[in-house]
Design a protein around this motif. Structure first.
Motif, PDB file in Angstrom:
ATOM      1  N   TRP A 144     -20.282  30.800 -19.775  1.00  0.00           N
ATOM      2  CA  TRP A 144     -20.827  31.815 -20.693  1.00  0.00           C
ATOM      3  C   TRP A 144     -21.444  33.060 -19.864  1.00  0.00           C
ATOM      4  O   TRP A 144     -21.120  34.227 -20.435  1.00  0.00           O
ATOM      5  N   LYS A 145     -21.978  32.768 -18.697  1.00  0.00           N
ATOM      6  CA  LYS A 145     -22.394  33.933 -18.197  1.00  0.00           C
ATOM      7  C   LYS A 145     -21.391  35.034 -17.592  1.00  0.00           C
ATOM      8  O   LYS A 145     -21.345  36.288 -17.934  1.00  0.00           O
ATOM      9  N   LEU A 146     -20.342  34.325 -17.189  1.00  0.00           N
ATOM     10  CA  LEU A 146     -19.004  35.114 -16.752  1.00  0.00           C
ATOM     11  C   LEU A 146     -18.348  35.732 -17.833  1.00  0.00           C
ATOM     12  O   LEU A 146     -18.273  36.830 -17.932  1.00  0.00           O
ATOM     13  N   ALA A 147     -18.184  34.998 -19.106  1.00  0.00           N
ATOM     14  CA  ALA A 147     -17.497  35.707 -20.375  1.00  0.00           C
ATOM     15  C   ALA A 147     -18.338  37.016 -20.827  1.00  0.00           C
ATOM     16  O   ALA A 147     -17.852  37.889 -21.049  1.00  0.00           O
ATOM     17  N   LYS A 148     -19.580  36.922 -20.668  1.00  0.00           N
ATOM     18  CA  LYS A 148     -20.492  37.965 -20.988  1.00  0.00           C
ATOM     19  C   LYS A 148     -20.318  39.036 -20.064  1.00  0.00           C
ATOM     20  O   LYS A 148     -20.518  40.290 -20.716  1.00  0.00           O
ATOM     21  N   ALA A 149     -20.359  38.840 -18.999  1.00  0.00           N
ATOM     22  CA  ALA A 149     -20.477  40.038 -17.860  1.00  0.00           C
ATOM     23  C   ALA A 149     -18.928  40.654 -17.790  1.00  0.00           C
ATOM     24  O   ALA A 149     -19.033  41.764 -17.575  1.00  0.00           O
ATOM     25  N   LYS A 150     -18.083  39.776 -17.789  1.00  0.00           N
ATOM     26  CA  LYS A 150     -16.530  40.296 -17.846  1.00  0.00           C
ATOM     27  C   LYS A 150     -16.017  40.871 -19.236  1.00  0.00           C
ATOM     28  O   LYS A 150     -14.941  41.235 -19.079  1.00  0.00           O
ATOM     29  N   LYS A 151     -16.866  40.455 -20.239  1.00  0.00           N
ATOM     30  CA  LYS A 151     -16.287  40.606 -21.872  1.00  0.00           C
ATOM     31  C   LYS A 151     -14.767  40.282 -21.719  1.00  0.00           C
ATOM     32  O   LYS A 151     -13.751  40.751 -21.949  1.00  0.00           O
ATOM     33  N   TYR A 152     -14.630  38.737 -21.518  1.00  0.00           N
ATOM     34  CA  TYR A 152     -13.514  37.939 -21.442  1.00  0.00           C
ATOM     35  C   TYR A 152     -13.701  36.579 -21.838  1.00  0.00           C
ATOM     36  O   TYR A 152     -14.541  36.134 -21.699  1.00  0.00           O
ATOM     37  N   PRO A 153     -12.680  35.918 -22.131  1.00  0.00           N
ATOM     38  CA  PRO A 153     -12.589  34.507 -22.668  1.00  0.00           C
ATOM     39  C   PRO A 153     -12.876  33.707 -21.261  1.00  0.00           C
ATOM     40  O   PRO A 153     -12.280  33.916 -20.146  1.00  0.00           O
ATOM     41  N   THR A 154     -13.588  32.505 -21.564  1.00  0.00           N
ATOM     42  CA  THR A 154     -13.536  31.480 -20.658  1.00  0.00           C
ATOM     43  C   THR A 154     -13.536  30.225 -21.162  1.00  0.00           C
ATOM     44  O   THR A 154     -13.574  30.015 -22.533  1.00  0.00           O
TER      45      THR A 154
END
Length: 163
Positions: A144-154
């Protein structure tokens, strides 16, 4: 902590407040917990593409979103993921019941089980495959941290043996 509680707790601790879901027997206990939580908006849907559309609108309205689904619906969702989520940089956490993996009792699930990681890789969507509830909790947090930072699905793939 059991598997369902770990997933629910991770969603709560990461302030994911809008969840769409498609029925899945493996995710049933998590969905029951979500349904009982008045702080989470839960929208059950009949098809994954519909859920992705609703979640995209919720994101545009300021919600932190997730979709809980079975991997059989991933193939149905390729277009909406590629042409909506990736193009417009919409984050979403996909909690995917990964049928057709080790321990699967239905042979019909195996072909899609084998294709699921390949589809995510083709879309360049990062994913985790936790094997314990503790790993699931931590993987959801980092995904979720990555999804929010990159504005991308995970994605989190929960194999049959996870349950």
């Amino acid at each position: 902590m059991d598997s369902s509680k770990a997933i629910y707790k991770a969603l709560k601790d990461n302030n994911i407040n809008f969840i769409v879901s498609v029925p899945c027997i493996n995710l049933a206990r998590v969905l029951e917990m979500i349904d009982q939580d008045k702080e989470i908006k839960h929208v059950p849907v009949t098809r994954e593409e519909e859920g992705f559309g609703i979640a995209a609108g919720a994101y545009m309205a300021g919600e932190d979103t997730a979709i809980l689904m079975q991997n059989s619906g991933l193939g149905n969702s390729i277009n909406v993921i590629a042409s909506l989520y990736k193009l417009y940089k919409i984050p979403i956490l996909m909690i995917i019941s990964h049928r057709g993996t080790r321990g699967e009792f239905m042979k019909a699930q195996i072909p899609m089980g084998e294709a699921t990681p390949l589809l995510l890789e083709a879309l360049k969507i990062p994913y985790h495959v936790p094997s314990t509830p503790e790993e699931a909790y931590n993987d959801i947090k980092s995904a979720w941290k990555l999804a929010k930072a990159k504005k991308y699905p995970t994605a989190i793939l929960l194999e049959v043996s996870f349950w």
